[in-house]
Write a protein that holds these residues in place. Structure first.
Motif, PDB file in Angstrom:
ATOM      1  N   TYR A  57       0.834  -1.197   0.000  1.00 37.86           N
ATOM      2  CA  TYR A  57       0.000   0.000   0.000  1.00 37.86           C
ATOM      3  C   TYR A  57       0.871   1.250   0.000  1.00 37.86           C
ATOM      4  CZ  TYR A  57      -3.666  -3.257   1.336  1.00 37.86           C
ATOM      5  OH  TYR A  57      -4.540  -4.297   1.354  1.00 37.86           O
ATOM      6  N   CYS A  58       0.486   2.240  -0.805  1.00 39.78           N
ATOM      7  CA  CYS A  58       1.151   3.542  -0.794  1.00 39.78           C
ATOM      8  C   CYS A  58       1.001   4.103   0.621  1.00 39.78           C
ATOM      9  CB  CYS A  58       0.482   4.464  -1.809  1.00 39.78           C
ATOM     10  SG  CYS A  58       0.970   6.197  -1.656  1.00 39.78           S
ATOM     11  N   THR A  59       2.090   4.629   1.169  1.00 40.44           N
ATOM     12  CA  THR A  59       2.035   5.090   2.562  1.00 40.44           C
ATOM     13  C   THR A  59       1.182   6.351   2.716  1.00 40.44           C
ATOM     14  OG1 THR A  59       4.095   6.270   2.178  1.00 40.44           O
ATOM     15  CG2 THR A  59       4.263   4.123   3.245  1.00 40.44           C
ATOM     16  N   GLU A  60       0.845   6.985   1.583  1.00 38.34           N
ATOM     17  CA  GLU A  60       0.044   8.197   1.675  1.00 38.34           C
ATOM     18  C   GLU A  60      -1.433   7.940   1.334  1.00 38.34           C
ATOM     19  OE1 GLU A  60       2.461  11.488   0.570  1.00 38.34           O
ATOM     20  OE2 GLU A  60       0.686  12.611  -0.062  1.00 38.34           O
ATOM     21  N   CYS A  61      -1.687   7.382   0.143  1.00 39.25           N
ATOM     22  CA  CYS A  61      -3.087   7.246  -0.293  1.00 39.25           C
ATOM     23  C   CYS A  61      -3.613   5.812  -0.171  1.00 39.25           C
ATOM     24  CB  CYS A  61      -3.249   7.740  -1.728  1.00 39.25           C
ATOM     25  SG  CYS A  61      -2.546   6.622  -2.958  1.00 39.25           S
ATOM     26  N   PHE A  62      -2.729   4.871   0.119  1.00 41.92           N
ATOM     27  CA  PHE A  62      -3.088   3.465   0.336  1.00 41.92           C
ATOM     28  C   PHE A  62      -3.536   2.716  -0.910  1.00 41.92           C
ATOM     29  CE2 PHE A  62      -3.086   5.489   4.389  1.00 41.92           C
ATOM     30  CZ  PHE A  62      -2.320   4.615   5.129  1.00 41.92           C
ATOM     31  N   THR A  63      -3.223   3.266  -2.088  1.00 36.70           N
ATOM     32  CA  THR A  63      -3.482   2.468  -3.277  1.00 36.70           C
ATOM     33  C   THR A  63      -2.387   1.402  -3.361  1.00 36.70           C
ATOM     34  OG1 THR A  63      -4.061   2.554  -5.623  1.00 36.70           O
ATOM     35  CG2 THR A  63      -2.097   3.788  -4.965  1.00 36.70           C
ATOM     36  N   LEU A  64      -2.576   0.422  -4.219  1.00 32.12           N
ATOM     37  CA  LEU A  64      -1.581  -0.636  -4.364  1.00 32.12           C
ATOM     38  C   LEU A  64      -0.459  -0.129  -5.257  1.00 32.12           C
ATOM     39  CD1 LEU A  64      -4.054  -3.582  -4.848  1.00 32.12           C
ATOM     40  CD2 LEU A  64      -2.638  -3.145  -2.844  1.00 32.12           C
ATOM     41  N   LYS A  69       5.776   5.145  -2.144  1.00 27.71           N
ATOM     42  CA  LYS A  69       4.678   6.035  -2.524  1.00 27.71           C
ATOM     43  C   LYS A  69       4.310   5.783  -3.971  1.00 27.71           C
ATOM     44  CE  LYS A  69       5.204   9.979   0.539  1.00 27.71           C
ATOM     45  NZ  LYS A  69       5.483  11.416   0.600  1.00 27.71           N
ATOM     46  N   CYS A  70       3.019   5.909  -4.284  1.00 27.72           N
ATOM     47  CA  CYS A  70       2.574   5.660  -5.654  1.00 27.72           C
ATOM     48  C   CYS A  70       2.963   6.852  -6.541  1.00 27.72           C
ATOM     49  CB  CYS A  70       1.067   5.429  -5.673  1.00 27.72           C
ATOM     50  SG  CYS A  70       0.116   6.945  -5.448  1.00 27.72           S
ATOM     51  N   PRO A  71       2.935   6.679  -7.865  1.00 32.36           N
ATOM     52  CA  PRO A  71       3.338   7.753  -8.781  1.00 32.36           C
ATOM     53  C   PRO A  71       2.501   9.030  -8.603  1.00 32.36           C
ATOM     54  CG  PRO A  71       3.126   5.673  -9.959  1.00 32.36           C
ATOM     55  CD  PRO A  71       2.615   5.436  -8.573  1.00 32.36           C
ATOM     56  N   VAL A  72       1.221   8.900  -8.255  1.00 30.40           N
ATOM     57  CA  VAL A  72       0.369  10.086  -8.087  1.00 30.40           C
ATOM     58  C   VAL A  72       0.832  10.886  -6.870  1.00 30.40           C
ATOM     59  CG1 VAL A  72      -1.968  10.927  -7.610  1.00 30.40           C
ATOM     60  CG2 VAL A  72      -1.627   9.025  -9.216  1.00 30.40           C
ATOM     61  N   CYS A  73       1.033  10.206  -5.744  1.00 25.82           N
ATOM     62  CA  CYS A  73       1.445  10.898  -4.523  1.00 25.82           C
ATOM     63  C   CYS A  73       2.837  11.499  -4.661  1.00 25.82           C
ATOM     64  CB  CYS A  73       1.401   9.952  -3.337  1.00 25.82           C
ATOM     65  SG  CYS A  73      -0.268   9.534  -2.857  1.00 25.82           S
ATOM     66  N   GLU A  74       3.680  10.868  -5.476  1.00 29.08           N
ATOM     67  CA  GLU A  74       5.048  11.350  -5.652  1.00 29.08           C
ATOM     68  C   GLU A  74       5.134  12.526  -6.610  1.00 29.08           C
ATOM     69  OE1 GLU A  74       7.640   8.164  -6.737  1.00 29.08           O
ATOM     70  OE2 GLU A  74       8.566   8.181  -4.744  1.00 29.08           O
TER      71      GLU A  74
HETATM   72 ZN    ZN Z   1      -0.385   7.226  -3.211  1.00 24.20          ZN
END
Ligand code: ZN
Length: 198
Positions: A57-64, A69-74
């Motif tokens: 899970y992304c540590t910010e938004c919890f997507t897989l 961190k996922c590309p969106v949060c980064e």
């Molecule tokens: Zn994220």
């Protein structure tokens, strides 16, 4: 009498236990796999294992994602003050596909369903509230328009209201009970643009 060998039966059984795969599809897939070259089967098995091991899970938004961190949060070009709350990573992908949303997401991994015994503590709501302690301008609730999705939306809106943060809900017009991922991009965008403040 067993129709197939033990190994084939086991494979069919495993495949049939996957969502959306019935007995017939499972048989078709099983025989397809058995006829695939050995190295392709080995690669498929390796990819399955790797995906299971590395996806988290992304540590910010919890997507897989397979990173911290996922590309969106980064992405620094995304508006991190606008958070869209979705039920799962597939819904996030549906909105990403439109290419028109530049905020970030929060993935709940489910929705509140008293019938199924899923309460607020069973989805990633606490994590959302923690995120709201930073500078957030708007929370867009984009849960499905099913009964559970609406219940969840109402619950979240009541939870956020006291913080003074603007809470909006995507417009209905999205077919009732329809999974977001099955809705075309134009409808998704219309639902987003027509969102109303709760
Ligand atoms: Zn994220």
């Amino acid at each position: 009498m067993e129709l197939y060998s033990g190994c084939i039966n086991k494979l069919i059984e495993e495949l049939a236990s996957l969502p959306g795969i019935g007995e017939k599809s499972a048989q078709r897939l099983a025989f397809y796999i058995i006829n695939m070259p050995g190295d392709r089967v080995a690669r498929l098995a390796k990819i399955l294992t790797e995906a299971r091991e590395n996806v988290r899970y992304c540590t910010e938004c919890f997507t897989l994602t397979d990173r911290e961190k996922c590309p969106v949060c980064e992405n620094p070009h995304r508006d991190h003050k606008i958070i869209m709350v979705v039920e799962n990573s597939r819904d996030l992908a549906a909105y990403e596909k439109t290419g028109k949303y530049d905020g970030v997401y929060h993935v709940l991994h489910g929705c509140i369903s008293p019938m199924l015994g899923i309460g607020p503590g069973d989805i990633r709501l606490k994590e959302l509230m923690v995120r709201l302690e930073s500078d957030v301008a708007e929370v867009i609730i984009a849960t499905n328009s099913s009964l559970e999705g609406e219940t969840t939306a109402m619950y979240i809106s009541k939870l956020i209201k006291p913080t003074g943060i603007k809470v909006t809900r995507i417009a209905s017009g999205v077919p009732v009970g329809g999974d977001l991922e099955n809705i075309d991009e134009v409808t998704l965008l219309r639902a987003l643009e027509g969102r109303v403040e709760l």
